[in-house]
Design a protein around this motif. Structure first.
Motif, PDB file in Angstrom:
ATOM      1  N   ARG A  79      -1.069  -2.535 -17.166  1.00  0.00           N
ATOM      2  CA  ARG A  79      -0.785  -3.874 -16.652  1.00  0.00           C
ATOM      3  C   ARG A  79      -2.017  -4.766 -16.618  1.00  0.00           C
ATOM      4  O   ARG A  79      -3.116  -4.318 -16.293  1.00  0.00           O
TER       5      ARG A  79
ATOM      6  N   PHE B 269      -4.044  -9.078  -3.882  1.00  0.00           N
ATOM      7  CA  PHE B 269      -3.411  -8.299  -2.817  1.00  0.00           C
ATOM      8  C   PHE B 269      -2.393  -9.160  -2.075  1.00  0.00           C
ATOM      9  O   PHE B 269      -1.248  -8.758  -1.853  1.00  0.00           O
TER      10      PHE B 269
ATOM     11  N   LEU C  50       0.714  -9.617  -4.195  1.00  0.00           N
ATOM     12  CA  LEU C  50       1.530  -8.398  -4.243  1.00  0.00           C
ATOM     13  C   LEU C  50       2.273  -8.208  -2.925  1.00  0.00           C
ATOM     14  O   LEU C  50       3.464  -7.894  -2.904  1.00  0.00           O
TER      15      LEU C  50
ATOM     16  N   ARG D  57      10.877  -8.844  -1.117  1.00  0.00           N
ATOM     17  CA  ARG D  57      11.448  -7.497  -1.194  1.00  0.00           C
ATOM     18  C   ARG D  57      12.552  -7.274  -0.163  1.00  0.00           C
ATOM     19  O   ARG D  57      12.771  -6.155   0.295  1.00  0.00           O
TER      20      ARG D  57
ATOM     21  N   SER E 198       9.898  -0.782   0.567  1.00  0.00           N
ATOM     22  CA  SER E 198       9.623  -2.031  -0.164  1.00  0.00           C
ATOM     23  C   SER E 198      10.266  -2.035  -1.546  1.00  0.00           C
ATOM     24  O   SER E 198      10.454  -3.093  -2.130  1.00  0.00           O
TER      25      SER E 198
ATOM     26  N   THR F  59       2.641  -1.744   8.106  1.00  0.00           N
ATOM     27  CA  THR F  59       2.576  -0.694   7.090  1.00  0.00           C
ATOM     28  C   THR F  59       1.560   0.356   7.502  1.00  0.00           C
ATOM     29  O   THR F  59       0.425   0.026   7.848  1.00  0.00           O
TER      30      THR F  59
ATOM     31  N   ALA G 298      -1.510  -1.624   9.021  1.00  0.00           N
ATOM     32  CA  ALA G 298      -1.755  -3.011   8.598  1.00  0.00           C
ATOM     33  C   ALA G 298      -0.620  -3.898   9.101  1.00  0.00           C
ATOM     34  O   ALA G 298       0.542  -3.484   9.114  1.00  0.00           O
ATOM     35  N   TYR G 299      -0.976  -5.103   9.514  1.00  0.00           N
ATOM     36  CA  TYR G 299      -0.011  -6.054  10.069  1.00  0.00           C
ATOM     37  C   TYR G 299      -0.127  -7.404   9.381  1.00  0.00           C
ATOM     38  O   TYR G 299      -1.231  -7.822   9.039  1.00  0.00           O
ATOM     39  N   ASP G 300       0.999  -8.083   9.217  1.00  0.00           N
ATOM     40  CA  ASP G 300       0.953  -9.483   8.799  1.00  0.00           C
ATOM     41  C   ASP G 300       0.397 -10.300   9.959  1.00  0.00           C
ATOM     42  O   ASP G 300       0.957 -10.279  11.057  1.00  0.00           O
TER      43      ASP G 300
ATOM     44  N   GLN H 134      -7.518  -0.125   3.352  1.00  0.00           N
ATOM     45  CA  GLN H 134      -6.968  -1.361   2.784  1.00  0.00           C
ATOM     46  C   GLN H 134      -6.893  -1.214   1.263  1.00  0.00           C
ATOM     47  O   GLN H 134      -5.930  -1.670   0.629  1.00  0.00           O
TER      48      GLN H 134
ATOM     49  N   LEU I 104      -3.898   0.740   0.476  1.00  0.00           N
ATOM     50  CA  LEU I 104      -2.692  -0.087   0.607  1.00  0.00           C
ATOM     51  C   LEU I 104      -2.493  -0.925  -0.653  1.00  0.00           C
ATOM     52  O   LEU I 104      -1.371  -1.041  -1.178  1.00  0.00           O
ATOM     53  N   PHE I 105      -3.579  -1.463  -1.185  1.00  0.00           N
ATOM     54  CA  PHE I 105      -3.485  -2.227  -2.432  1.00  0.00           C
ATOM     55  C   PHE I 105      -3.002  -1.319  -3.569  1.00  0.00           C
ATOM     56  O   PHE I 105      -2.088  -1.664  -4.316  1.00  0.00           O
TER      57      PHE I 105
ATOM     58  N   LEU J 286       0.708  -0.673  -3.155  1.00  0.00           N
ATOM     59  CA  LEU J 286       1.513  -1.849  -3.511  1.00  0.00           C
ATOM     60  C   LEU J 286       1.566  -2.011  -5.026  1.00  0.00           C
ATOM     61  O   LEU J 286       2.616  -2.268  -5.610  1.00  0.00           O
ATOM     62  N   ARG J 287       0.405  -1.842  -5.659  1.00  0.00           N
ATOM     63  CA  ARG J 287       0.299  -2.006  -7.103  1.00  0.00           C
ATOM     64  C   ARG J 287       1.113  -0.941  -7.845  1.00  0.00           C
ATOM     65  O   ARG J 287       1.610  -1.178  -8.927  1.00  0.00           O
ATOM     66  N   GLY J 288       1.237   0.225  -7.194  1.00  0.00           N
ATOM     67  CA  GLY J 288       1.898   1.341  -7.867  1.00  0.00           C
ATOM     68  C   GLY J 288       3.398   1.424  -7.666  1.00  0.00           C
ATOM     69  O   GLY J 288       4.050   2.277  -8.271  1.00  0.00           O
ATOM     70  N   LEU J 289       3.970   0.550  -6.866  1.00  0.00           N
ATOM     71  CA  LEU J 289       5.425   0.584  -6.678  1.00  0.00           C
ATOM     72  C   LEU J 289       6.109   0.403  -8.019  1.00  0.00           C
ATOM     73  O   LEU J 289       5.660  -0.382  -8.853  1.00  0.00           O
TER      74      LEU J 289
END
Lengths: 566, 566
Positions: free
Chosen positions: A474, A526, A529, A534, B99, B476, B487-489, B522, B525-526, B529-532
């Protein structure tokens, strides 16, 4: 009664899957203006942003597209979300990024549950039709699992990604036995025969062929023949045929509301044009290639691998560029002439005044820039697209003829249509943003970066040369106000300073002086993403209603939810 | 012929949506062992990892579950991907993270195109049935759009997320008029009436009620009644009823292959048990609550908001814990006794020797730990689940009775079933990993962290107290070998050192000494997310075949793709 006059009626809402509307993010005076009645969404295929006179081309004059820009807004920094047809178009039709709609490459099926333009508009009585190309691929596995006959009426809108296929014209099929059925089922094949172009494959033998000196048929697939006129008369060429069908549709619809996706296959290869367009431009009108000085090109392994592609090797040769580009220009000129015909129709029948018109392209074409051909890389010649929007309403007068430099994306088209038509949005699915506030001069916070994606898993030569697994191919572009950051699976990022290096000739991706800039853009990646939508099967309004059940202590709510009651 | 004897036959492949098999990632001697014939996937609801004797509970003895662990593998660090029923279960059934499958909360419809256990197994002739709970919600919007009657046979497997509903038993419905139809359509309602438990809502009036001193009916919804025996006889209680149906199914199926999801609603609230289970345990057998010393609890705004929930406030009171927990323990003891019955059946009819058995839970229950109730927070009492796997094959003898400390996830179940049954996998969709290499003692790289997600958008009190928009309420968990990062928004992360602080009493999320640890997580986490998996409509094998078309220069290929040919 016009269904748009009561877009919020319970019936209209009950019939649409996106039936929860939130107020528009920008508080602009939408109540002061009527909604548009129709949408004309014009898309060219493989048209570079800089190959229109209103975008600065020195020799290619496109007065009709310029006319649209003069009475609308020209977006000078518009980006496609995918660099090839399928991904880019599915982003246009769904209003979602490639990573969300999952069509990572051409001929990858769109998940059946991705809603497209037709799904949003049709429930409100707007006939949503296609004249031209979509590159849609039927999702046969999903249809089989859901026990839906792929040939049934039930499956047709799904197979056409939500459009009524008034004319499906995806361009010529390869001259291989594998495509015999598709060629025979294409309406243009039969149209040509009706015009007297005989043969088992007239599209290839006449529209995509030239005559040699001895009268022999020379294939348009071979770029060495690009300077020769096609064997088809201009009046019967693909661009005219497509425009004729669009005009037929508009006449047929009369006063009834419509959304027409007029999607020209040109100037996409094969690079061959009917007379006189094959000879309108000469080699002296070909712009110089954009290339780093010898030895100064980026050493990035992915870029270097893409330079080995056959089309890159060929387009790196001047004789190829000088033979192909004048014809590429001629094909664009023909589109502009045909749009002149179309716009005259709209101005004569009143549609010019009640139709939102968008002109854009699905992606560009390297044409040898950066020693690349085609469009499978995330530099400006591929990801930079023209985008012109004309809103006929008085509220848009403030912006007519202006250029907007904000970062806009292909996925913004659908949200723009919905707001212009006064229809409910779907913020739990749509990832693009309506351009209406920009057209109406309304203050609004705008996105800080644009995103584009490409997945070279589908190209064995580059993938195997780079020894990358199929799920690690990618490339992702993060284009901010000043910078372009290109992230790769398994390789360092690239970085370009578009303010001081607009031609992207100096790769700063390995320069320690720019570590912070790269980290900032990695942070944007990040954030992007993380922000992909979702939760698409439930609207924000439904979530909010659901949440109310948890107002503990409120008698009505307590009757429903009795969790943890003592 | 048993379809599993030729899982790679063209017909079998043509009939399955996951028809491209790649070799198993780990090169273990799969050819040396037969495949299992059946799968028994046992799930409890709201069962905490530490409320089984094989997981260390001091007073609650569960000899039958321990028997399974003694002849299988006990995973001591298994995590659910969602902390409440719906999200967790959809991860179990799809093998994908929350997700990815998008069921962010209970009663959110699963996208129709998410394939579930039944979709993978049924095409190979394996009857895939449900006895118990799934928390599946029909996707009515999608069915309407696809013109599928929600009550049709076509829709049934979709409405039941791929299972044949041998018994659908989602637990008692709230005693609200809103749920009258659902209560009446529940088979347990009618079963109770047949046993002589009269009334319009016998489930509530008998199974979920106790008798007061004056004979009045006391609701099981109220935790103050948890110490009283239910008005239903144990033989007619939900746990026995569910087990009876499971045994019926296994007898009915005889020698034909099957996958049974036995999904107990207990020990999920309402916290009320039939005699004698209501009184097996006393307050002196209740474990002390896990709580920070006064004034030392985390000041994190989201944690503090969750502490205000009604169930958190109530479970913070000792009288609530001391009344509820003995009954919670009794409900678990009853499940263990019933599993003893079931295992005896399997051992008597031979199924013990050809069936893969998995025992797990969808999530835990805070029970007042951390001053929280329920399970909507990403600490161990909620996200930590029991997971025991018994593979009957000789290759698994090496691991019998052992404890595996590797980080495993609920999404690993489906890939494990596929490998144990010898069926094709689907690496373009499945995000979990087969546990078979772990059971067979085969060397394999394993994941470095486990993920769990929760979205409090659906809970108005916390969302509004924190003033977060509906799409910015995500939590998450990234749980690595030593650390847990939350991790939080919109808020700082939390960090716990599980090596030195296994009870998660010291929040290091704001401690500058741990900046690098937080950055590392972190980064995880990236990476996650990237690997979903975002290319679910095309298999890796199809992509590879497609890519071969681009081997420029090869004559056969060139006939198909003629891009950039000179």
């Amino acid at each position: 009664m016009h269904p748009l006059h009561k877009p919020h009626s319970p019936n209209a809402l009950a019939s649409t899957p996106c039936n929860q509307r939130k107020p528009s993010p920008a508080p602009h005076p939408v109540t002061l203006m009527p909604h548009v009645r129709n949408v004309l969404y014009i898309m060219c295929d493989q048209l570079r942003r800089d190959y229109l006179s209103c975008y600065g081309h020195a020799h290619l004059h496109t007065p009709n597209i310029d006319r649209l820009a003069a009475s609308g807004v020209r977006f000078s920094r518009a980006y496609t979300q995918g660099t090839i047809c399928g991904p880019s178009r599915m982003s246009a039709y769904t209003g979602r990024y490639v990573s969300s709609h999952q069509v990572a490459w051409n001929a990858v099926p769109l998940p059946l549950e991705e809603l497209t333009i037709g799904d949003y508009l049709r429930p409100h009585g707007i006939r949503t039709a296609l004249v031209g190309k979509t590159h849609a691929t039927p999702n046969l596995d999903a249809l089989q699992r859901l026990d839906i006959d792929p040939d049934s009426a039930q499956a047709q809108p799904l197979n056409e990604v939500g459009f009524e296929a008034y004319l499906r014209h995806d361009g010529i099929f390869p001259d291989s036995p594998l495509f015999a059925d598709k060629r025979e089922s294409a309406s243009y094949t039969h149209y040509l025969r009706e015009q007297g172009y005989a043969g088992s494959n007239p599209w290839h033998e006449w529209a995509n062929a030239a005559a040699g000196e001895a009268g022999e048929v020379l294939s348009g697939w071979h770029m060495r023949n690009a300077h020769l006129p096609a064997r088809v008369a201009e009046a019967h060429s693909e661009t005219v045929y497509t425009t004729d069908r669009a005009i037929d549709f508009i006449h047929e619809q009369g006063e009834q509301p419509w959304c027409l996706h007029l999607s020209y296959i040109k100037p996409h290869w094969p690079y061959i044009a009917p007379a006189p367009y094959h000879a309108l431009y000469g080699v002296d009108q070909v712009q110089a290639p954009i290339r780093a000085k010898p030895g100064q090109a980026s050493d990035h392994p992915v870029y270097q691998a893409f330079r080995q592609h056959q089309e890159s090797v060929n387009f790196s040769r001047d004789e190829v560029r000088l033979r192909v580009i004048p014809t590429y220009m001629g094909l664009i000129k023909q589109v502009d002439d045909q749009l002149g015909r179309l716009f005259d129709v709209l101005q004569s029948n009143g549609r010019w005044d009640d139709t939102l018109i968008v002109f854009t392209s699905d992606h560009g074409d390297f044409l040898g820039d950066h020693h690349l051909g085609e469009k499978e890389f995330l530099l400006e010649p591929a990801v930079g697209i023209p985008l012109i929007v004309r809103d006929p309403r008085a509220a848009a007068d403030i912006s007519r003829g202006t250029t907007d430099r904000r970062l806009v994306e292909t996925i913004d088209a659908l949200p723009t249509f919905l707001e212009a038509l006064g229809l409910p949005s779907a913020e739990h699915r749509l990832e693009g943003r309506s351009l209406i506030p920009l057209l109406h001069g309304v203050e609004t916070d705008w996105r800080r970066y644009a995103i584009a994606e490409y997945d070279y898993a589908f190209q064995a030569p580059a993938r195997e040369r780079l020894a990358q697994p199929i799920d690690r191919c990618r490339m992702t572009m993060v284009r901010s106000e000043r910078w372009k950051y290109l992230a790769y699976d398994g390789f360092r990022a690239q970085l370009f300073d578009l303010e001081n290096d607009p031609q992207e000739l100096h790769d700063l991706g390995a320069d320690p002086a720019y570590t912070q800039v790269r980290e900032m853009h990695q942070g944007y990646l990040f954030e992007w993403l993380r922000g992909l939508k979702r939760r698409t099967t439930i609207s924000h309004t439904e979530i909010d209603l659901r949440g109310q059940q948890f107002r503990y202590g409120e008698p009505e709510a307590e009757k429903v939810v009795q969790i943890g009651v003592w």
